[in-house]
Design an enzyme around this catalytic site. Structure first.
Site, short mmCIF file in Angstrom:
data_model
loop_
_atom_site.label_atom_id
_atom_site.label_comp_id
_atom_site.label_asym_id
_atom_site.label_seq_id
_atom_site.Cartn_x
_atom_site.Cartn_y
_atom_site.Cartn_z
N ARG A 141 0.80 -1.23 -0.07
CA ARG A 141 0.08 0.09 -0.04
C ARG A 141 0.85 1.30 0.20
NH1 ARG A 141 -3.44 -2.86 -1.20
NH2 ARG A 141 -5.49 -3.04 -0.58
N GLU A 188 -3.81 7.89 -5.29
CA GLU A 188 -4.08 7.02 -6.51
C GLU A 188 -5.16 7.46 -7.08
OE1 GLU A 188 -3.92 2.78 -5.48
OE2 GLU A 188 -1.95 2.96 -4.86
N HIS A 193 -0.95 0.14 -9.46
CA HIS A 193 -1.72 -0.82 -8.36
C HIS A 193 -2.35 -1.83 -9.29
CE1 HIS A 193 -3.81 -0.61 -4.20
NE2 HIS A 193 -3.54 -1.95 -4.72
#
Length: 332
Positions: free
Chosen positions: A233, A262, A281
């Site tokens: 993360r 993000e 991601h």
């Protein structure tokens, strides 16, 4: 028929499971306003990483009984508020482990072999780049893992058996410092990982307890020729400190699948750095894994509606202590 909200579309394999069994509502966007409005009368939410279910949304969703994640992390859910309301928060630990581990190993090899630079140089006609001699062999190099759970241990296994790397790890929940488990030597302090490793790879869960776990001080302990990898993360790392270390050449490079924001804004310095490899991601987003995640998250919801306990309930202990779960049944 029970109503299920999807803040984002999920793989067709999951949709196939839900078809004819529940009323599915797919949000047109992932904004808080949209989700909050659509959540008012739903009984379940199946959630990917691109949306958040916060306290306000949970309070607005009067009929909500279960939030099911298409992944292991639950940092985009207000678990505390959900638990107060007796709402199950389900996740899928380990389902994405192999896919994320393979992505991590791809990062390690790409950094070691300077693939990003070599690809750019070849396309630009810079054939002489082959004589830079900055690529390295990974055999015998030390891989330091922070977080030796399902993903971290899978990375360790691949790198040990397939690449001949030495693996050290820090994870007080798995083993004590000085112990050797499955060929991994565990360190008593996280600092040892950063001091000794040629490649540092992060595999911890997100949330308040791990926010900025990786500090400027830790990054400052890395070898100048070492590489940093994060597929966990973004908030786990002090991103500004990492950018500073990369800019100043205090570490060789980095590979990142996750970011503090993000998607990262276009003015994020990481996007312009030649010694950084990035992905959006997407480590767990292989064809096979996306199908597994969608099916698993949907099955948890269907199990709940049929009176069964889902296999993985992140807040199970808290729900049991509060009396919402009794003898494998839920208190209605």
């Amino acid at each position: 028929m029970k109503k299920v909200l999807l803040p984002q579309k999920i793989h067709q394999a999951g949709m196939n499971l839900l078809e004819g069994k529940v009323d599915v509502v797919v949000a047109p966007d992932t904004s808080k306003k949209t989700i909050k409005n659509l959540a008012k009368d739903v009984h379940a939410i199946i959630l990917r990483t691109g949306a958040k279910i916060d306290k306000e949304i949970i309070q607005e969703a009067k009929n909500l009984k279960i939030i099911s994640r298409t992944g292991a992390g639950v940092d985009n859910v207000d678990v505390e508020e959900a638990t107060k309301r007796g709402i199950l928060v389900c996740n899928l630990p380990g389902v994405n482990a192999l896919s994320v581990a393979e992505h991590t190993v791809a990062f390690i090899l790409s950094l070691a072999k300077q693939l990003k630079f070599m690809d750019d140089a070849t396309r630009e006609g810079n054939w002489g780049a082959r004589n830079r001699y900055e690529a390295v062999d990974v055999r015998g190099k030390i891989l330091g893992i922070v977080g030796a759970g399902k993903i971290g241990s899978q990375v360790a296994k691949i790198c040990q058996t397939g690449l001949g790397m030495q693996v050290i790890a820090y994870d007080p929940f798995v083993a004590k410092g000085g112990e050797i488990k499955d060929g991994i030597k565990f360190c008593g302090k996280i600092e040892e990982i950063f001091e000794k490793a040629d490649f540092v790879s992060i595999h911890v869960t997100g949330g308040p307890k791990t926010r900025h776990l990786i500090t400027e001080k830790l990054l400052g302990k890395m070898k100048k020729e070492a590489y940093f990898i994060n597929t966990s993360r973004g908030e786990v790392v002090d991103e500004e400190a990492l950018i500073k270390a990369l800019k100043e050449g205090r570490i060789k490079g980095a590979a990142l699948d996750v970011f503090s924001q993000e998607p990262p804004p276009q003015d994020n310095p990481l996007l312009k750095m030649d010694n950084v490899i990035l992905s959006p991601h997407s480590a767990s987003l292989t064809k096979e894994c996306v199908a597994r995640l969608a099916e698993g998250a949907c099955q948890a919801v269907l199990d709940f509606f049929s009176g069964k306990l889902p296999k993985y309930i992140f807040n199970r202990k808290e729900l049991e202590e509060a009396g919402f779960i009794r003898e494998e049944k839920f208190k209605n």
